[in-house]
Motif scaffolding. Sequence first.
Motif, short mmCIF file in Angstrom:
data_model
loop_
_atom_site.label_atom_id
_atom_site.label_comp_id
_atom_site.label_asym_id
_atom_site.label_seq_id
_atom_site.Cartn_x
_atom_site.Cartn_y
_atom_site.Cartn_z
N ILE A 1 0.83 -1.21 0.00
CA ILE A 1 0.00 0.00 0.00
C ILE A 1 0.87 1.26 0.00
O ILE A 1 0.58 2.20 -0.75
CB ILE A 1 -0.99 -0.02 1.19
CG1 ILE A 1 -2.03 -1.13 0.96
CG2 ILE A 1 -1.67 1.33 1.36
CD1 ILE A 1 -2.98 -1.34 2.12
N VAL A 2 1.93 1.28 0.79
CA VAL A 2 2.81 2.46 0.83
C VAL A 2 3.45 2.68 -0.54
O VAL A 2 3.46 3.81 -1.07
CB VAL A 2 3.88 2.33 1.93
CG1 VAL A 2 4.93 3.44 1.81
CG2 VAL A 2 3.24 2.36 3.32
N ILE A 3 3.97 1.63 -1.15
CA ILE A 3 4.64 1.76 -2.45
C ILE A 3 3.65 2.14 -3.53
O ILE A 3 3.92 3.04 -4.34
CB ILE A 3 5.41 0.47 -2.80
CG1 ILE A 3 6.62 0.31 -1.86
CG2 ILE A 3 5.85 0.47 -4.26
CD1 ILE A 3 7.29 -1.05 -1.90
N ALA A 4 2.49 1.49 -3.55
CA ALA A 4 1.49 1.82 -4.57
C ALA A 4 1.01 3.25 -4.43
O ALA A 4 0.94 3.99 -5.42
CB ALA A 4 0.30 0.85 -4.49
N GLY A 5 0.70 3.67 -3.21
CA GLY A 5 0.24 5.05 -3.00
C GLY A 5 1.30 6.06 -3.37
O GLY A 5 1.01 7.08 -4.00
N SER A 6 2.54 5.79 -3.00
CA SER A 6 3.65 6.70 -3.32
C SER A 6 3.88 6.75 -4.82
O SER A 6 4.10 7.83 -5.39
CB SER A 6 4.92 6.25 -2.61
OG SER A 6 4.74 6.28 -1.21
N ALA A 7 3.84 5.58 -5.48
CA ALA A 7 4.06 5.54 -6.92
C ALA A 7 2.98 6.31 -7.67
O ALA A 7 3.28 7.06 -8.61
CB ALA A 7 4.12 4.09 -7.39
N VAL B 1 -12.58 -0.99 -2.38
CA VAL B 1 -13.20 0.07 -3.18
C VAL B 1 -12.71 1.45 -2.73
O VAL B 1 -12.37 2.30 -3.56
CB VAL B 1 -14.74 -0.03 -3.14
CG1 VAL B 1 -15.39 1.14 -3.87
CG2 VAL B 1 -15.19 -1.35 -3.75
N GLN B 2 -12.63 1.68 -1.41
CA GLN B 2 -12.14 2.98 -0.95
C GLN B 2 -10.69 3.17 -1.35
O GLN B 2 -10.27 4.27 -1.68
CB GLN B 2 -12.36 3.17 0.56
CG GLN B 2 -11.51 2.32 1.49
CD GLN B 2 -10.09 2.80 1.67
OE1 GLN B 2 -9.78 3.98 1.49
NE2 GLN B 2 -9.21 1.88 1.98
N LEU B 3 -9.90 2.08 -1.33
CA LEU B 3 -8.49 2.19 -1.72
C LEU B 3 -8.37 2.52 -3.20
O LEU B 3 -7.52 3.33 -3.60
CB LEU B 3 -7.74 0.91 -1.38
CG LEU B 3 -6.23 0.95 -1.55
CD1 LEU B 3 -5.59 1.99 -0.63
CD2 LEU B 3 -5.62 -0.43 -1.28
N ALA B 4 -9.23 1.92 -4.02
CA ALA B 4 -9.23 2.24 -5.45
C ALA B 4 -9.55 3.72 -5.68
O ALA B 4 -8.91 4.38 -6.50
CB ALA B 4 -10.23 1.35 -6.19
N LEU B 5 -10.53 4.24 -4.95
CA LEU B 5 -10.85 5.67 -5.06
C LEU B 5 -9.68 6.52 -4.58
O LEU B 5 -9.36 7.55 -5.18
CB LEU B 5 -12.12 6.02 -4.28
CG LEU B 5 -13.43 5.44 -4.80
CD1 LEU B 5 -14.59 5.93 -3.94
CD2 LEU B 5 -13.66 5.79 -6.25
N ASN B 6 -9.05 6.08 -3.49
CA ASN B 6 -7.88 6.80 -2.97
C ASN B 6 -6.80 6.89 -4.04
O ASN B 6 -6.24 7.96 -4.29
CB ASN B 6 -7.36 6.07 -1.72
CG ASN B 6 -6.13 6.71 -1.13
OD1 ASN B 6 -5.10 6.82 -1.79
ND2 ASN B 6 -6.21 7.11 0.12
N PHE B 7 -6.51 5.75 -4.67
CA PHE B 7 -5.46 5.72 -5.69
C PHE B 7 -5.86 6.49 -6.95
O PHE B 7 -5.01 6.94 -7.70
CB PHE B 7 -5.09 4.28 -6.03
CG PHE B 7 -4.31 3.56 -4.95
CD1 PHE B 7 -3.74 4.24 -3.88
CD2 PHE B 7 -4.15 2.19 -5.00
CE1 PHE B 7 -3.02 3.57 -2.89
CE2 PHE B 7 -3.43 1.50 -4.02
CZ PHE B 7 -2.87 2.20 -2.97
#
Length: 184
Positions: free
Chosen positions: A29-35, A100-106
Amino acid sequence: MATLADDLDRRPRPRRNWWKIALVTVPAIVIAGSAIGYLSNSGFSNGWYVPLEKPSIQPPGWAFGVVWTTLYTFMGIALALILALPRSPQRRLALTLFAVQLALNFAWSPVFFGAGYIDWAFLLILGMDVLVTATIIAFWPLNRVAALLLVPYLAWLCLATVLNHETGKLNPGADHAPLGITGG
């Protein structure tokens, strides 16, 4: 009358060590969000965003990296705590809401910073607010620590929702696809 100990005894027990799962979920999650943030040129190096007038409650630029890294870490731990539980309909619902919330976040950074769509980003973040609240509610009976780990995330999202709206309001004409929501 049921006691706290009785309540805790009724909770699902982890089927494996959550921390082993967290060794995967936290970095993922940290790497995906940062990327995604980097690839969408989010933040104060963005040529479209830099000249915009910022709300008076805008935190300093350095705070965003620190806060998001911390929040993504909490999210990864919360996810690991839920993944460690035995399969159940409640767990499946909680994981679906989280995904779903993570997809919206990204999606938010590419929409706001990448495309300059202030109103569309505002709709995304409103959806995140609702879904993170629902996720916390779904996590609560499964693992209260997991639910509580998402509370700072919801608090930050509430601030980000205000910042998103106010940025649109303070910068009429800056939205590349205005919907007439924030006034941009």
